[in-house]
Design a protein around this motif. Structure first.
Motif, mmCIF file in Angstrom:
data_model
loop_
_atom_site.group_PDB
_atom_site.id
_atom_site.type_symbol
_atom_site.label_atom_id
_atom_site.label_comp_id
_atom_site.label_asym_id
_atom_site.label_seq_id
_atom_site.Cartn_x
_atom_site.Cartn_y
_atom_site.Cartn_z
ATOM 1 N N SER A 188 -2.995 7.478 8.764
ATOM 2 C CA SER A 188 -2.698 6.077 9.057
ATOM 3 C C SER A 188 -3.758 5.146 8.492
ATOM 4 C CB SER A 188 -2.602 5.883 10.577
ATOM 5 O OG SER A 188 -3.827 6.220 11.186
ATOM 6 N N ARG A 189 -4.687 5.687 7.690
ATOM 7 C CA ARG A 189 -5.761 4.861 7.152
ATOM 8 C C ARG A 189 -5.474 4.436 5.719
ATOM 9 N NH1 ARG A 189 -10.250 4.610 10.181
ATOM 10 N NH2 ARG A 189 -11.501 4.012 8.380
ATOM 11 N N GLU A 190 -4.230 4.370 5.342
ATOM 12 C CA GLU A 190 -3.844 3.923 4.010
ATOM 13 C C GLU A 190 -3.043 2.629 4.099
ATOM 14 O OE1 GLU A 190 -1.684 7.096 2.207
ATOM 15 O OE2 GLU A 190 -3.450 7.873 1.186
ATOM 16 N N LEU A 191 -3.117 1.835 3.046
ATOM 17 C CA LEU A 191 -2.311 0.619 2.945
ATOM 18 C C LEU A 191 -0.837 0.988 2.949
ATOM 19 C CD1 LEU A 191 -1.780 -2.378 2.293
ATOM 20 C CD2 LEU A 191 -2.215 -1.830 -0.113
ATOM 21 N N GLU A 192 -0.072 0.353 3.829
ATOM 22 C CA GLU A 192 1.348 0.639 3.943
ATOM 23 C C GLU A 192 2.143 -0.659 4.021
ATOM 24 O OE1 GLU A 192 1.793 3.011 7.420
ATOM 25 O OE2 GLU A 192 0.791 4.782 6.584
ATOM 26 N N VAL A 193 3.441 -0.551 3.754
ATOM 27 C CA VAL A 193 4.332 -1.695 3.874
ATOM 28 C C VAL A 193 4.350 -2.164 5.330
ATOM 29 C CG1 VAL A 193 6.729 -2.453 3.722
ATOM 30 C CG2 VAL A 193 5.774 -0.986 1.934
ATOM 31 N N ASP A 212 -7.790 2.744 3.057
ATOM 32 C CA ASP A 212 -7.742 3.142 1.661
ATOM 33 C C ASP A 212 -6.641 2.341 0.966
ATOM 34 O OD1 ASP A 212 -7.786 4.371 -0.771
ATOM 35 O OD2 ASP A 212 -6.968 6.279 -0.072
ATOM 36 N N SER A 213 -6.994 1.601 -0.071
ATOM 37 C CA SER A 213 -6.018 0.741 -0.753
ATOM 38 C C SER A 213 -5.102 1.530 -1.681
ATOM 39 C CB SER A 213 -6.744 -0.336 -1.557
ATOM 40 O OG SER A 213 -7.413 0.242 -2.670
ATOM 41 N N GLY A 214 -5.593 2.666 -2.190
ATOM 42 C CA GLY A 214 -4.826 3.426 -3.165
ATOM 43 C C GLY A 214 -5.283 3.186 -4.588
ATOM 44 N N ILE A 239 1.754 -18.023 -11.148
ATOM 45 C CA ILE A 239 1.937 -16.688 -10.596
ATOM 46 C C ILE A 239 0.822 -15.787 -11.118
ATOM 47 C CG2 ILE A 239 3.460 -14.682 -10.428
ATOM 48 C CD1 ILE A 239 5.801 -16.653 -11.002
ATOM 49 N N ALA A 240 0.047 -15.200 -10.205
ATOM 50 C CA ALA A 240 -1.028 -14.276 -10.572
ATOM 51 C C ALA A 240 -0.568 -12.862 -10.214
ATOM 52 C CB ALA A 240 -2.314 -14.635 -9.832
ATOM 53 N N PHE A 241 -0.209 -12.084 -11.236
ATOM 54 C CA PHE A 241 0.325 -10.738 -11.019
ATOM 55 C C PHE A 241 -0.649 -9.675 -11.529
ATOM 56 C CE2 PHE A 241 3.478 -7.507 -10.481
ATOM 57 C CZ PHE A 241 3.267 -6.611 -11.518
ATOM 58 N N LYS A 242 -0.802 -8.628 -10.735
ATOM 59 C CA LYS A 242 -1.650 -7.503 -11.121
ATOM 60 C C LYS A 242 -1.047 -6.215 -10.570
ATOM 61 C CE LYS A 242 -5.470 -5.580 -12.722
ATOM 62 N NZ LYS A 242 -5.824 -5.615 -14.160
ATOM 63 N N ALA A 243 -1.002 -5.172 -11.407
ATOM 64 C CA ALA A 243 -0.487 -3.874 -10.971
ATOM 65 C C ALA A 243 -1.537 -2.803 -11.205
ATOM 66 C CB ALA A 243 0.797 -3.526 -11.720
ATOM 67 N N ARG A 244 -1.780 -2.003 -10.190
ATOM 68 C CA ARG A 244 -2.735 -0.899 -10.271
ATOM 69 C C ARG A 244 -2.028 0.409 -9.903
ATOM 70 N NH1 ARG A 244 -5.671 -5.204 -8.051
ATOM 71 N NH2 ARG A 244 -7.646 -5.667 -9.088
ATOM 72 N N ASN A 245 -2.277 1.436 -10.705
ATOM 73 C CA ASN A 245 -1.682 2.754 -10.454
ATOM 74 C C ASN A 245 -0.160 2.659 -10.305
ATOM 75 O OD1 ASN A 245 -4.282 3.751 -10.495
ATOM 76 N ND2 ASN A 245 -4.499 3.759 -8.271
ATOM 77 N N SER A 246 0.433 1.786 -11.098
ATOM 78 C CA SER A 246 1.884 1.597 -11.061
ATOM 79 C C SER A 246 2.352 1.244 -12.461
ATOM 80 C CB SER A 246 2.251 0.465 -10.079
ATOM 81 O OG SER A 246 3.626 0.189 -10.124
ATOM 82 N N VAL A 272 3.180 -0.078 -3.008
ATOM 83 C CA VAL A 272 3.119 -1.214 -2.097
ATOM 84 C C VAL A 272 2.852 -2.498 -2.877
ATOM 85 C CG1 VAL A 272 1.975 -2.221 -0.080
ATOM 86 C CG2 VAL A 272 2.250 0.260 -0.247
ATOM 87 N N CYS A 273 3.620 -3.533 -2.576
ATOM 88 C CA CYS A 273 3.434 -4.852 -3.185
ATOM 89 C C CYS A 273 2.856 -5.798 -2.144
ATOM 90 C CB CYS A 273 4.760 -5.393 -3.706
ATOM 91 S SG CYS A 273 4.657 -7.082 -4.330
ATOM 92 N N CYS A 274 1.677 -6.361 -2.425
ATOM 93 C CA CYS A 274 1.011 -7.300 -1.530
ATOM 94 C C CYS A 274 1.177 -8.714 -2.083
ATOM 95 C CB CYS A 274 -0.480 -6.975 -1.415
ATOM 96 S SG CYS A 274 -0.837 -5.290 -0.878
ATOM 97 N N VAL A 275 1.598 -9.651 -1.243
ATOM 98 C CA VAL A 275 1.850 -11.012 -1.712
ATOM 99 C C VAL A 275 1.207 -12.037 -0.784
ATOM 100 C CG1 VAL A 275 4.007 -10.395 -2.837
ATOM 101 C CG2 VAL A 275 4.043 -11.140 -0.466
ATOM 102 N N SER A 276 0.956 -13.205 -1.343
ATOM 103 C CA SER A 276 0.463 -14.347 -0.570
ATOM 104 C C SER A 276 0.618 -15.600 -1.419
ATOM 105 C CB SER A 276 -0.998 -14.164 -0.151
ATOM 106 O OG SER A 276 -1.836 -14.112 -1.291
ATOM 107 N N VAL A 277 0.513 -16.743 -0.765
ATOM 108 C CA VAL A 277 0.526 -18.028 -1.465
ATOM 109 C C VAL A 277 -0.808 -18.711 -1.163
ATOM 110 C CG1 VAL A 277 1.639 -20.268 -1.713
ATOM 111 C CG2 VAL A 277 3.035 -18.229 -1.329
ATOM 112 N N ALA A 278 -1.595 -18.965 -2.202
ATOM 113 C CA ALA A 278 -2.959 -19.455 -2.021
ATOM 114 C C ALA A 278 -3.110 -20.890 -2.506
ATOM 115 C CB ALA A 278 -3.938 -18.556 -2.763
#
Length: 323
Positions: free
Chosen positions: A28-33, A115-117, A192-199, A241-247
């Motif tokens: 349960s220590r991983e980033l999840e939806v 852990d973010s992954g 739009i600031a987009f970044k993909a890691r390990n995907s 997992v896709c993380c989003v926000s409006v800054a």
């Protein structure tokens, strides 16, 4: 013979124990939806980054939301304990189980490192607070005071929503998620600031184009502005997992980079010189074809992007960014 068998059993036991420990950390220590929190990139030292993050977040969370309140692990006051001693054993056990079940959420800390992954990226899960409000407050204070409060933290990105990292899931989720900012009658300039890691299954240009089309449908008055947008849609994909926000103030606060935001801004024109010669600015604009201010701004942006790229190269070393 017996000695060899004993040694073999010891080795097997060690392997079993180490394997169990690995599974326990990965659970349960991983980033999840479904999680909310803050993504923090660092410069090759995740352990120190985590420590700095906790110090920084707790310092400002205390100011913004008040000190963290802890609940007694026993879940009861001293008077309740005295009454519990007089109760029947079965009733007491049932009461304790009920208390643990009801207080399970309350016993969780407001910040939890997961852990973010991805390498050089940590995820701080938040409980009962607004991560975007907290991060903006931190960047605002650092921008004003110019006090450097971290060494290895690079960027702090709020995560106010998460979904599965497939294009269909992302667009379906964002259709509702973006409404408070972009749906009629609300409108804003944005980037739009987009970044993909390990995907590798999400292509940057396709995702950005799809999100822009979605924002346009919410309100045609929403306009793209890559220089000084009112809002920035942050989309960070890590594995599945896709993380989003409006800054807000994303450009002003140097893409939410805590190292860059404390640096002094570019010097402004000398006020005394301008006062002596009121037409100096106009003459300079005429001399430069009316582009002096624009060129200065582009120069600052270029320097920021150069620094950002250098930092990202360190952070993303050995990773597939999906681009």
């Amino acid at each position: 013979m017996s000695a060899v068998q004993n040694e073999s059993r010891k080795r097997s036991k060690k392997r079993y124990v180490s394997g169990q420990q690995g599974k326990r950390w990965k659970g349960s220590r991983e980033l999840e939806v479904g999680m909310l929190g803050i993504l923090i990139t660092c410069n090759m030292n995740e352990r120190k980054c985590t420590a700095e993050a906790f110090n920084l977040l707790n310092e400002y969370a205390d100011k913004l939301f008040g000190p963290e309140k802890f609940q007694d692990s026993k879940g009861s006051s001293s008077s309740e304990e005295e009454e519990g001693e007089e109760e029947d054993v079965d009733v007491a056990l049932k009461k304790e189980v009920a208390q643990l079940q009801s207080s399970g959420g309350k016993r969780e800390r407001r910040f939890q490192a997961l852990d973010s992954g991805a390498n050089n990226v940590i995820f701080i899960r938040t409980q009962n607070l607004e991560p975007d409000k907290l991060v903006h407050h931190i960047l605002s204070d650092l921008h004003t005071t110019k006090k450097k409060k971290s060494r290895v933290i690079l960027r702090m990105l709020p995560v106010t929503g998460t979904c599965k990292a497939f294009q269909e899931d992302m667009l379906k989720y964002l259709t509702t998620f973006l409404e408070p900012w972009f749906k009629t009658p609300n409108s804003a300039t944005y980037q739009i600031a987009f970044k993909a890691r390990n995907s590798s299954h999400n292509k940057r240009e396709e995702i950005i184009k799809s999100i822009a089309g979605l924002v346009g449908k919410l309100n045609p008055k929403n306009k793209v502005d890559l220089t000084n947008p009112e809002l920035t849609i942050i989309v960070e994909v890590i594995k599945a997992v896709c993380c989003v926000s409006v800054a807000k103030d994303y450009t002003l606060y140097r893409k939410y980079n805590v190292q860059e935001v404390v640096k002094e801004d570019a010097p402004k024109p000398d006020a005394a010189k301008m006062k002596t010669n009121p037409n100096a600015a106009e003459q300079e604009d005429e001399h430069n074809g009316g582009e002096a201010e624009k060129k200065e701004e582009e120069k600052n942006v270029a320097e920021d992007e150069k620094t950002e790229l250098q930092n990202e190269e360190k952070v993303d070393k050995g990773e597939d960014d999906g681009e």
